[in-house]
Design a protein around this motif. Structure first.
Motif, PDB file in Angstrom:
ATOM      1  N   SER A  44     -64.694  45.233  22.593  1.00 13.81           N
ATOM      2  CA  SER A  44     -65.247  44.250  21.334  1.00 13.81           C
ATOM      3  C   SER A  44     -65.784  42.905  21.857  1.00 13.81           C
ATOM      4  N   TRP A  45     -66.484  42.228  20.963  1.00 18.54           N
ATOM      5  CA  TRP A  45     -66.527  40.532  21.459  1.00 18.54           C
ATOM      6  C   TRP A  45     -65.240  40.394  20.814  1.00 18.54           C
ATOM      7  N   GLU A  46     -64.255  40.470  20.071  1.00 18.87           N
ATOM      8  CA  GLU A  46     -63.425  39.668  19.260  1.00 18.87           C
ATOM      9  C   GLU A  46     -62.369  39.610  21.016  1.00 18.87           C
ATOM     10  N   GLN A  47     -62.187  40.755  21.464  1.00 15.29           N
ATOM     11  CA  GLN A  47     -61.685  40.603  22.676  1.00 15.29           C
ATOM     12  C   GLN A  47     -61.839  40.189  23.977  1.00 15.29           C
ATOM     13  N   ARG A  92     -66.995  30.689  17.226  1.00 16.62           N
ATOM     14  CA  ARG A  92     -67.079  32.148  18.007  1.00 16.62           C
ATOM     15  C   ARG A  92     -68.390  32.589  17.077  1.00 16.62           C
ATOM     16  N   ASN A  93     -68.983  31.672  16.606  1.00 16.14           N
ATOM     17  CA  ASN A  93     -70.293  32.224  16.083  1.00 16.14           C
ATOM     18  C   ASN A  93     -71.360  31.019  16.487  1.00 16.14           C
ATOM     19  N   LEU A 136     -86.685  44.158  14.229  1.00 16.78           N
ATOM     20  CA  LEU A 136     -87.184  44.752  15.879  1.00 16.78           C
ATOM     21  C   LEU A 136     -86.704  45.698  15.841  1.00 16.78           C
ATOM     22  N   GLY A 137     -85.767  46.725  15.096  1.00 17.57           N
ATOM     23  CA  GLY A 137     -84.899  48.015  15.907  1.00 17.57           C
ATOM     24  C   GLY A 137     -84.203  47.591  16.390  1.00 17.57           C
ATOM     25  N   TYR A 138     -83.867  46.521  17.701  1.00 18.69           N
ATOM     26  CA  TYR A 138     -82.798  45.954  18.793  1.00 18.69           C
ATOM     27  C   TYR A 138     -81.161  46.366  18.369  1.00 18.69           C
ATOM     28  N   ARG A 139     -80.022  45.975  18.532  1.00 15.65           N
ATOM     29  CA  ARG A 139     -78.953  45.778  18.790  1.00 15.65           C
ATOM     30  C   ARG A 139     -78.150  44.608  19.407  1.00 15.65           C
ATOM     31  N   LEU A 140     -77.604  44.630  18.503  1.00 17.50           N
ATOM     32  CA  LEU A 140     -76.523  42.989  19.130  1.00 17.50           C
ATOM     33  C   LEU A 140     -75.702  43.738  20.612  1.00 17.50           C
ATOM     34  N   GLN A 141     -76.165  42.448  21.522  1.00 14.83           N
ATOM     35  CA  GLN A 141     -75.856  42.533  22.198  1.00 14.83           C
ATOM     36  C   GLN A 141     -73.910  43.339  22.995  1.00 14.83           C
ATOM     37  N   ASP A 142     -74.203  44.228  24.311  1.00 15.07           N
ATOM     38  CA  ASP A 142     -72.530  45.023  24.243  1.00 15.07           C
ATOM     39  C   ASP A 142     -71.768  43.360  24.820  1.00 15.07           C
ATOM     40  N   PRO A 143     -70.811  43.881  24.207  1.00 15.22           N
ATOM     41  CA  PRO A 143     -69.682  43.025  24.953  1.00 15.22           C
ATOM     42  C   PRO A 143     -69.577  42.942  26.945  1.00 15.22           C
ATOM     43  N   PRO A 144     -68.961  41.753  27.600  1.00 15.74           N
ATOM     44  CA  PRO A 144     -68.747  41.973  28.483  1.00 15.74           C
ATOM     45  C   PRO A 144     -68.383  43.389  29.728  1.00 15.74           C
ATOM     46  N   GLY A 145     -67.930  43.612  30.515  1.00 15.10           N
ATOM     47  CA  GLY A 145     -67.255  45.199  31.407  1.00 15.10           C
ATOM     48  C   GLY A 145     -66.127  44.966  30.287  1.00 15.10           C
ATOM     49  N   GLY A 146     -64.814  45.290  30.411  1.00 13.13           N
ATOM     50  CA  GLY A 146     -63.864  45.779  30.414  1.00 13.13           C
ATOM     51  C   GLY A 146     -63.405  45.548  28.394  1.00 13.13           C
ATOM     52  N   PHE A 147     -64.306  44.801  28.421  1.00 18.44           N
ATOM     53  CA  PHE A 147     -63.168  44.717  26.788  1.00 18.44           C
ATOM     54  C   PHE A 147     -64.516  45.741  25.883  1.00 18.44           C
ATOM     55  N   ASP A 165     -76.756  29.412  12.275  1.00 14.14           N
ATOM     56  CA  ASP A 165     -75.852  30.661  12.145  1.00 14.14           C
ATOM     57  C   ASP A 165     -76.364  32.002  12.559  1.00 14.14           C
ATOM     58  N   PRO A 166     -75.829  31.746  14.306  1.00 10.29           N
ATOM     59  CA  PRO A 166     -76.718  32.773  15.229  1.00 10.29           C
ATOM     60  C   PRO A 166     -76.128  34.144  14.756  1.00 10.29           C
ATOM     61  N   ALA A 167     -74.842  35.032  14.365  1.00 12.37           N
ATOM     62  CA  ALA A 167     -74.388  35.874  14.083  1.00 12.37           C
ATOM     63  C   ALA A 167     -75.570  36.254  13.183  1.00 12.37           C
ATOM     64  N   ALA A 168     -75.969  35.929  11.451  1.00 10.33           N
ATOM     65  CA  ALA A 168     -76.429  36.003  10.816  1.00 10.33           C
ATOM     66  C   ALA A 168     -78.011  36.232  11.693  1.00 10.33           C
ATOM     67  N   LEU A 169     -78.847  35.282  12.014  1.00  5.40           N
ATOM     68  CA  LEU A 169     -80.230  34.985  12.680  1.00  5.40           C
ATOM     69  C   LEU A 169     -80.099  36.352  13.720  1.00  5.40           C
ATOM     70  N   ALA A 170     -79.647  36.898  14.231  1.00  2.00           N
ATOM     71  CA  ALA A 170     -78.937  37.499  15.619  1.00  2.00           C
ATOM     72  C   ALA A 170     -79.504  39.013  14.139  1.00  2.00           C
ATOM     73  N   ALA A 171     -78.251  39.166  13.303  1.00  2.76           N
ATOM     74  CA  ALA A 171     -78.194  40.709  12.419  1.00  2.76           C
ATOM     75  C   ALA A 171     -80.121  40.839  11.739  1.00  2.76           C
ATOM     76  N   PHE A 172     -80.302  38.965  11.562  1.00  2.00           N
ATOM     77  CA  PHE A 172     -81.780  40.004  11.041  1.00  2.00           C
ATOM     78  C   PHE A 172     -82.663  40.676  11.716  1.00  2.00           C
ATOM     79  N   TRP A 173     -82.297  39.225  12.824  1.00  2.01           N
ATOM     80  CA  TRP A 173     -83.918  39.764  14.137  1.00  2.01           C
ATOM     81  C   TRP A 173     -84.089  41.531  14.534  1.00  2.01           C
ATOM     82  N   ALA A 174     -82.126  41.952  14.909  1.00  2.67           N
ATOM     83  CA  ALA A 174     -81.886  43.130  15.000  1.00  2.67           C
ATOM     84  C   ALA A 174     -82.445  44.117  14.309  1.00  2.67           C
ATOM     85  N   THR A 175     -82.182  43.943  12.966  1.00  2.00           N
ATOM     86  CA  THR A 175     -83.162  44.123  12.066  1.00  2.00           C
ATOM     87  C   THR A 175     -84.062  44.684  11.929  1.00  2.00           C
TER      88      THR A 175
END
Length: 148
Positions: A41-44, A56-57, A28-39, A16-26
Motif C-alpha cells: 500500500s501507499w501507507e506502507q 502524505r497528501n 477518465l477511467g484511470y486508476r491510482l498509480q500502484d505503490p513502489p515495488g515491495g509495498f 488536494d492531490p488525493a481528491a483531484l486524483a480521484a476525480f480525474w480517475a473517475t
C-alpha cells in the motif's frame, strides 16, 4: 540526427492531490498509480520513506489501466487557481456521434461528472461544418476542461 518521440505526463497544481486524483480517475477511467515495488500500500511505502502524516497528501498520480494514456500527476501548491487555463484537456465523451445524439451523450457525461464534483460552465451548440458542439466544465478545483 534522429528525432526521438517523448512521452508526456500532465501535471496539475492543486490544493488536494488525493481528491483531484480521484476525480480525474473517475472521469477518465484511470486508476491510482500502484505503490513502489515491495509495498502492499501507499501507507506502507510512505511509512518506509519517513513521510510524516501531514505531508502524505502532497502528491498523487493516476494512470491509464491499459498503459496507453498519459500519467496524470497532482502536486500540492499553496496558491489557488488564479485565471483561465491556457492549456486544457478535452475529454472525448462522444466519439463518432454527431448532432442531437452527440449533445445528448455530452449532457449525460456532464451530469455524471457534476455528481462527482465538477461544475458545468458553458454549452456550445454544434456549428457545422467545423463545430461539432461541446460542453465546457471545471474540475473540483476550477481547472477547465471540455467534454468533446
Amino acid at each position: 540526427m534522429t528525432e526521438q518521440t517523448r512521452t508526456v505526463q500532465i501535471t496539475f497544481d492543486c490544493a488536494d492531490p488525493a481528491a483531484l486524483a480521484a476525480f480525474w480517475a473517475t472521469t477518465l477511467g484511470y486508476r491510482l498509480q500502484d505503490p513502489p515495488g515491495g509495498f502492499a500500500s501507499w501507507e506502507q511505502a510512505l511509512d518506509a520513506m519517513g513521510v510524516p502524516p501531514e505531508r502524505r497528501n502532497d502528491a498523487s498520480a493516476v494512470v491509464d489501466p491499459a498503459g496507453t494514456g498519459p500519467r496524470l500527476f497532482f502536486q500540492r501548491v499553496p496558491e489557488g487557481k488564479q485565471v483561465k487555463n491556457r492549456v486544457h484537456l478535452d475529454v472525448r465523451a462522444a466519439p463518432g456521434l454527431s448532432g442531437d445524439a452527440r449533445m445528448a451523450a455530452l449532457e449525460a457525461e456532464a451530469e455524471r461528472l457534476v455528481s462527482h464534483g465538477a461544475t458545468r460552465l458553458q454549452r456550445h451548440e454544434p456549428a457545422p461544418p467545423l463545430g461539432a458542439g461541446h460542453i465546457i466544465m471545471a474540475d473540483p478545483e476550477g481547472n477547465e476542461f471540455c467534454l468533446d
